[in-house]
Motif scaffolding. Structure first.
Motif, short mmCIF file in Angstrom:
data_model
loop_
_atom_site.label_atom_id
_atom_site.label_comp_id
_atom_site.label_asym_id
_atom_site.label_seq_id
_atom_site.Cartn_x
_atom_site.Cartn_y
_atom_site.Cartn_z
N LYS A 48 36.92 40.41 42.47
CA LYS A 48 35.96 40.44 43.58
C LYS A 48 35.13 39.15 43.59
CE LYS A 48 32.12 42.92 45.60
NZ LYS A 48 31.13 43.97 45.45
N ARG A 51 37.33 36.36 44.73
CA ARG A 51 37.59 36.49 46.17
C ARG A 51 36.37 36.04 46.97
NH1 ARG A 51 38.67 41.61 46.19
NH2 ARG A 51 36.71 42.25 47.08
N GLU A 52 35.18 36.48 46.57
CA GLU A 52 33.96 36.10 47.29
C GLU A 52 33.68 34.61 47.19
OE1 GLU A 52 31.04 38.76 45.67
OE2 GLU A 52 31.64 40.40 47.04
N ARG A 57 43.00 34.97 47.37
CA ARG A 57 43.25 35.79 48.57
C ARG A 57 43.94 37.05 48.11
NH1 ARG A 57 45.69 30.61 50.76
NH2 ARG A 57 47.50 31.43 49.69
N VAL A 58 43.79 38.09 48.89
CA VAL A 58 44.47 39.34 48.55
C VAL A 58 45.24 39.82 49.77
CG1 VAL A 58 42.46 40.75 49.16
CG2 VAL A 58 44.16 41.66 47.58
N TYR A 67 47.27 39.48 44.55
CA TYR A 67 46.33 38.36 44.58
C TYR A 67 47.06 37.04 44.43
CZ TYR A 67 42.30 41.39 44.51
OH TYR A 67 41.35 42.31 44.87
N ASP A 70 43.93 30.53 46.19
CA ASP A 70 43.70 29.77 47.43
C ASP A 70 43.46 28.33 47.01
OD1 ASP A 70 42.84 28.55 49.75
OD2 ASP A 70 41.67 30.27 50.40
#
Length: 109
Positions: A48, A51-52, A57-58, A67, A70
């Motif tokens: 998480k 990703r944030e 990317r998921v 996952y 990027d």
């Protein structure tokens, strides 16, 4: 994605291990859990944060979440590090010249 979020995300060794793992290829969460040796909830929290920060990317693949790294934020980091890399290269080149002048090698110590 802010620079602070990016640096903060990469400050944790578990998250860096996940990024290194995803560098090889995209992976489902279960495989990341297995390979990193973390619990599923802990791995999910790390993912998480990554990703944030925009580092991963998921995508949904049936019941699995896969996952992938990027590359854009990594390219931004590379651009930020470029002047420092130049500084290190100059320093190492100077050391190499000095060692050549004295006839010493790093193994002579």
């Amino acid at each position: 994605m802010s620079d602070a979020a990016l640096w903060s995300a990469l400050a944790d060794p578990h998250r860096r291990a996940i990024v290194a793992l995803l560098l090889e290829r995209p992976r489902p969460v279960g495989e990341i859990v297995e390979t990193c040796g973390l619990s599923q909830p802990s791995t999910s929290k790390h993912l998480k944060v990554l990703r944030e920060a925009g580092l991963v990317r998921v995508r949904q693949d049936a019941q699995r979440r896969v996952y992938a790294l990027d590359p854009a934020p990594i390219a931004a980091l590379d651009a930020w590090l470029a002047p420092y890399r130049t500084l290190w290269n100059r320093s190492l080149d100077a050391l190499g010249r000095r060692l050549d002048e004295t006839g010493e090698t790093p193994d002579d110590t």
